[in-house]
Design a protein around this motif. Structure first.
Motif, PDB file in Angstrom:
ATOM      1  N   VAL A 120      10.588  61.501  23.727  1.00 17.81           N
ATOM      2  CA  VAL A 120      10.421  60.208  24.403  1.00 17.81           C
ATOM      3  C   VAL A 120      11.760  59.754  24.976  1.00 17.81           C
ATOM      4  O   VAL A 120      11.832  59.281  26.108  1.00 17.81           O
ATOM      5  N   GLU A 121      12.834  59.933  24.204  1.00 17.18           N
ATOM      6  CA  GLU A 121      14.171  59.580  24.696  1.00 17.18           C
ATOM      7  C   GLU A 121      14.537  60.377  25.943  1.00 17.18           C
ATOM      8  O   GLU A 121      15.140  59.835  26.873  1.00 17.18           O
ATOM      9  N   ARG A 122      14.162  61.632  25.959  1.00 18.75           N
ATOM     10  CA  ARG A 122      14.447  62.470  27.125  1.00 18.75           C
ATOM     11  C   ARG A 122      13.756  61.901  28.358  1.00 18.75           C
ATOM     12  O   ARG A 122      14.361  61.769  29.424  1.00 18.75           O
ATOM     13  N   ILE A 123      12.507  61.512  28.232  1.00 19.42           N
ATOM     14  CA  ILE A 123      11.753  60.953  29.358  1.00 19.42           C
ATOM     15  C   ILE A 123      12.349  59.618  29.797  1.00 19.42           C
ATOM     16  O   ILE A 123      12.438  59.325  30.986  1.00 19.42           O
ATOM     17  N   LEU A 124      12.802  58.810  28.828  1.00 18.91           N
ATOM     18  CA  LEU A 124      13.385  57.505  29.144  1.00 18.91           C
ATOM     19  C   LEU A 124      14.859  57.628  29.549  1.00 18.91           C
ATOM     20  O   LEU A 124      15.500  56.622  29.825  1.00 18.91           O
ATOM     21  N   LYS A 125      15.382  58.860  29.528  1.00 23.06           N
ATOM     22  CA  LYS A 125      16.776  59.134  29.896  1.00 23.06           C
ATOM     23  C   LYS A 125      17.769  58.423  28.968  1.00 23.06           C
ATOM     24  O   LYS A 125      18.784  57.897  29.406  1.00 23.06           O
ATOM     25  N   ILE A 126      17.465  58.437  27.674  1.00 22.50           N
ATOM     26  CA  ILE A 126      18.370  57.905  26.658  1.00 22.50           C
ATOM     27  C   ILE A 126      19.238  59.078  26.226  1.00 22.50           C
ATOM     28  O   ILE A 126      18.743  60.052  25.667  1.00 22.50           O
ATOM     29  N   THR A 127      20.535  58.979  26.494  1.00 24.37           N
ATOM     30  CA  THR A 127      21.412  60.118  26.256  1.00 24.37           C
ATOM     31  C   THR A 127      22.261  60.003  25.007  1.00 24.37           C
ATOM     32  O   THR A 127      22.720  60.995  24.483  1.00 24.37           O
TER      33      THR A 127
END
Length: 133
Positions: A119-126
Motif C-alpha cells: 500500500v505504501e508503494r502505491i501511495l509513494k511513501i518512501t
C-alpha cells in the motif's frame, strides 16, 4: 481524526474485498501509513495551524465560528481524499494478491499477511518505519 480514518479504511477495505473468492486474509497498518505519508502529515499540519490561527485571531466570535465551520468542511474534504487514496490502494493490492479480507492491523492481535509495504508503494511513501509487529 485518526480513529475515524482507521475505521473508515477498515470498512472500505472490507467492502472492497468482500467479492473476492480466494481465502487469504491481510492486514494494513494504517497508523504507520499516517505517520509516514507526507500527504496525510501535510493535511494534519495545515488543519492544526489553521485551527490555532483562528482561535488566536482577533476576529469576532461570529467570524471565528464561520471560519471554524469552513475549516470543518475542509477537514471533511481532506479526510475523504486520504481515505479514498488508502481505500483505492488497498483495493488494488487486494485484487493483485487475490485477497478475500483486508483489515487494519490495529484490530488484529494475530495473523494475516501484512500488505502495508504494498500500500505504501502505491501511495509513494518512501520513508516508512518498520511496522512494529
Amino acid at each position: 481524526m485518526k480513529r475515524f480514518i482507521v475505521c473508515v479504511a477498515a470498512l472500505a477495505a472490507l467492502s472492497a474485498c468482500a467479492t473476492q473468492t480466494s481465502t487469504p486474509i491481510a492486514t494494513v497498518d494504517v497508523q504507520r501509513i499516517q505517520a509516514n505519508w507526507p500527504k496525510f502529515i501535510n493535511y494534519s499540519n495545515q488543519l492544526s495551524a489553521d485551527t490555532a490561527a483562528i482561535q488566536h485571531s482577533n476576529a469576532s466570535p461570529k467570524d471565528k465560528q464561520q471560519q471554524l465551520d469552513a475549516l470543518r468542511q475542509r477537514f471533511v474534504n481532506m479526510q475523504n481524499d486520504v481515505t479514498g487514496d488508502v481505500r483505492n490502494a488497498v483495493q488494488q493490492v487486494a485484487t493483485e494478491k487475490h485477497l478475500q479480507l483486508v483489515v487494519t492491523r490495529q484490530f488484529v492481535g494475530y495473523g494475516g499477511t501484512d500488505i502495508t509495504p504494498d500500500v505504501e508503494r502505491i501511495l509513494k511513501i518512501t520513508e516508512a518505519s518498520p511496522s512494529g509487529s
